[in-house]
Design a protein around this motif. Structure first.
Motif, short mmCIF file in Angstrom:
data_model
loop_
_atom_site.label_atom_id
_atom_site.label_comp_id
_atom_site.label_asym_id
_atom_site.label_seq_id
_atom_site.Cartn_x
_atom_site.Cartn_y
_atom_site.Cartn_z
N ASN A 198 11.67 -10.03 -20.53
CA ASN A 198 12.15 -8.90 -19.72
C ASN A 198 11.06 -7.86 -19.51
O ASN A 198 10.97 -7.24 -18.45
N ALA A 199 10.27 -7.65 -20.54
CA ALA A 199 9.27 -6.59 -20.47
C ALA A 199 7.96 -7.05 -19.86
O ALA A 199 7.25 -6.26 -19.24
N ILE A 200 7.60 -8.32 -20.04
CA ILE A 200 6.22 -8.70 -19.72
C ILE A 200 6.07 -9.83 -18.71
O ILE A 200 4.95 -10.09 -18.25
N ALA A 201 7.14 -10.53 -18.33
CA ALA A 201 6.99 -11.70 -17.47
C ALA A 201 6.29 -11.37 -16.16
O ALA A 201 5.41 -12.11 -15.71
N THR A 202 6.68 -10.26 -15.53
CA THR A 202 6.08 -9.93 -14.24
C THR A 202 4.61 -9.57 -14.39
O THR A 202 3.78 -9.95 -13.57
N MET B 212 27.79 -3.37 -16.61
CA MET B 212 27.32 -4.75 -16.47
C MET B 212 27.35 -5.19 -15.01
O MET B 212 26.46 -5.91 -14.54
N VAL B 213 28.38 -4.76 -14.28
CA VAL B 213 28.49 -5.09 -12.86
C VAL B 213 27.56 -4.22 -12.02
O VAL B 213 26.89 -4.70 -11.10
N ALA B 214 27.51 -2.93 -12.35
CA ALA B 214 26.75 -1.98 -11.53
C ALA B 214 25.24 -2.17 -11.66
O ALA B 214 24.52 -2.09 -10.65
N SER B 215 24.75 -2.42 -12.88
CA SER B 215 23.29 -2.42 -13.08
C SER B 215 22.56 -3.49 -12.27
O SER B 215 21.53 -3.19 -11.65
N PRO B 216 23.04 -4.75 -12.19
CA PRO B 216 22.32 -5.71 -11.36
C PRO B 216 22.43 -5.42 -9.87
O PRO B 216 21.48 -5.66 -9.11
N LEU B 217 23.59 -4.88 -9.44
CA LEU B 217 23.72 -4.53 -8.02
C LEU B 217 22.76 -3.41 -7.65
O LEU B 217 22.07 -3.48 -6.62
N GLY C 245 3.42 -10.81 -6.67
CA GLY C 245 2.11 -10.19 -6.65
C GLY C 245 2.18 -8.89 -7.42
O GLY C 245 3.28 -8.43 -7.78
N PRO C 246 1.04 -8.23 -7.68
CA PRO C 246 1.06 -6.97 -8.42
C PRO C 246 1.95 -5.88 -7.81
O PRO C 246 2.66 -5.21 -8.57
N PRO C 247 1.97 -5.67 -6.49
CA PRO C 247 2.88 -4.63 -5.96
C PRO C 247 4.34 -4.96 -6.24
O PRO C 247 5.12 -4.07 -6.61
N GLU C 248 4.71 -6.24 -6.06
CA GLU C 248 6.09 -6.64 -6.32
C GLU C 248 6.44 -6.48 -7.81
O GLU C 248 7.54 -6.03 -8.16
N GLY C 249 5.50 -6.88 -8.67
CA GLY C 249 5.73 -6.73 -10.10
C GLY C 249 5.92 -5.29 -10.52
O GLY C 249 6.81 -4.96 -11.31
N PHE C 250 5.09 -4.40 -9.96
CA PHE C 250 5.22 -2.98 -10.27
C PHE C 250 6.56 -2.45 -9.80
O PHE C 250 7.26 -1.71 -10.53
N ALA C 251 6.98 -2.79 -8.58
CA ALA C 251 8.24 -2.29 -8.04
C ALA C 251 9.42 -2.75 -8.90
O ALA C 251 10.31 -1.95 -9.23
N ALA C 252 9.42 -4.02 -9.28
CA ALA C 252 10.52 -4.54 -10.09
C ALA C 252 10.59 -3.86 -11.45
O ALA C 252 11.67 -3.47 -11.92
N GLU C 253 9.45 -3.69 -12.11
CA GLU C 253 9.43 -3.07 -13.43
C GLU C 253 9.80 -1.59 -13.35
O GLU C 253 10.49 -1.08 -14.24
N ALA C 254 9.33 -0.91 -12.32
CA ALA C 254 9.65 0.52 -12.18
C ALA C 254 11.15 0.73 -12.01
O ALA C 254 11.74 1.63 -12.62
N VAL C 255 11.76 -0.11 -11.19
CA VAL C 255 13.20 0.00 -10.96
C VAL C 255 13.98 -0.32 -12.23
O VAL C 255 14.88 0.42 -12.66
N THR D 14 18.91 -6.29 -15.41
CA THR D 14 18.21 -5.30 -14.58
C THR D 14 16.90 -5.85 -14.02
O THR D 14 16.62 -5.70 -12.83
N ILE D 15 16.08 -6.48 -14.86
CA ILE D 15 14.78 -6.95 -14.36
C ILE D 15 14.96 -8.14 -13.43
O ILE D 15 14.27 -8.26 -12.42
#
Length: 333
Positions: free
Chosen positions: A29-33, A138-143, A250-260, A281-282
């Motif tokens: 969860n923390a490091i895959a991206t 649980m429902v709200a966080s992935p949405l 890519g790095p921009p996508e990874g940053f966006a996903a982790e930031a969110v 969430t991730i």
């Protein structure tokens, strides 16, 4: 040594095993991206994740209190048997989903275990608290993660629309060090806190404290250390699923996903005391970011398998915990 103390120690030991499996199960969860985009090497990323988990644990008091208060069991050895069975059910579910490389939720496995063992033992489950603090988040966080991931990525694409790709990738690799660290802290805040909640519940049921709202300082340090060790052990099967099989990041996508994702972990955990899943969430943020390319860029078949694991987690862990309760009941008589 009294029977109560032996039972409390057994539950705490089981909680530590769960904490360790949580670490290697959810390290992805923390490091895959960050690993998949080559922003960080695997070992450096794991070390940073372990340190972040250790730090984040100390901010998880609200989540721990929520977990410790979702079932009502008597302050007896039999009550401790219920808690032990719950933790064992969550451990089994973690190992099953780890084996198949599915990033299911350790958080909901633990909560499902608590509910399953309490129900078969005939004790009360606080359904209002579960709906408010567990089911709705649980429902709200992935949405929210999916939508926010999509919007943040669109915003980054617009802001840097005239940038050179090679320069942007290099810059976002540096930025991912920060976002991955935030994910690690958020993971510690959420996931170690659940183990702390089990420890507090065991101490209360065993008669060693009068309330579930008091958290001893040693519980923070112990849970933080064990989670960090489990995280450093890694979880390569799940890292491959999150890092590559859903979408090529890519790095921009990874940053966006982790930031969110990290923002949601802090908001739900500190602001609401809600034990949401770092996995949910991730993963949803990664899918939301990927959808900005085109919907076909996301490997929806893999995503569907992951969602299936999410749906099965609560009843699956609860069912295993229920069976475990019948097996261990004679030991906690």
């Amino acid at each position: 040594m009294s029977a109560e103390l032996v039972a409390v120690l057994a539950v705490i030991l089981a909680a530590m095993v769960f904490d360790y499996t949580n670490g290697f199960h959810d390290a992805a969860n923390a490091i895959a991206t960050s690993v998949s985009t080559r922003a960080l090497t695997p070992r450096v990323a794991l070390l940073m994740a372990a340190i972040g988990n250790f730090i984040g644990t100390h901010f998880g008091g609200s989540v721990a209190k929520t977990v410790s208060g979702i079932i009502t069991v008597p302050q007896t050895v039999a009550g401790l048997g219920v808690v032990f069975a719950a933790v064992f059910g969550a451990i089994c579910w973690n190992l099953i989903t780890w084996y198949f490389g599915l990033p299911s939720s350790s958080s909901h496995a633990l909560i499902g275990g608590l509910v399953g063992s309490a129900l078969v033992a005939g004790y009360a489950v606080k359904w209002d608290a579960i709906v408010e603090k567990v089911v709705l988040p649980m429902v709200a966080s992935p949405l929210v993660g999916f939508v926010a991931g999509f919007l943040v990525m669109v915003a980054l694409m617009w802001i840097f629309r005239n940038g050179r790709p090679s320069k942007l990738n290099r810059g976002f690799r540096y930025a991912q060090t920060v976002s991955a660290a935030a994910m690690s802290i958020g993971h510690g805040l959420q996931d170690a806190a659940k183990t702390i909640g089990v420890i507090v519940l065991a101490l209360y049921v065993g008669g060693y404290q009068d309330t579930t709202s008091t958290i001893p300082q040693w519980a923070y340090w112990t849970s933080a250390t064990v989670l960090a060790l489990g995280t450093y052990a890694g979880g390569w099967r799940i890292i491959r699923t999150l890092g590559r099989k859903i979408i090529d990041l890519g790095p921009p996508e990874g940053f966006a996903a982790e930031a969110v994702a990290s923002s949601l972990l802090f908001t739900f955990g500190i602001g609401l005391g809600a034990p949401i899943s770092t996995t949910h969430t991730i993963t949803s943020a990664i899918m939301g970011v990927g959808a900005t390319k085109k919907l076909s860029a996301v490997r929806w078949g893999v995503a569907g398998n992951i969602v299936g694991a999410w749906i099965l987690t609560f009843p699956g862990a609860g069912g295993i915990a229920a069976l475990c309760y019948f097996a261990v009941r004679p030991l906690f008589g």
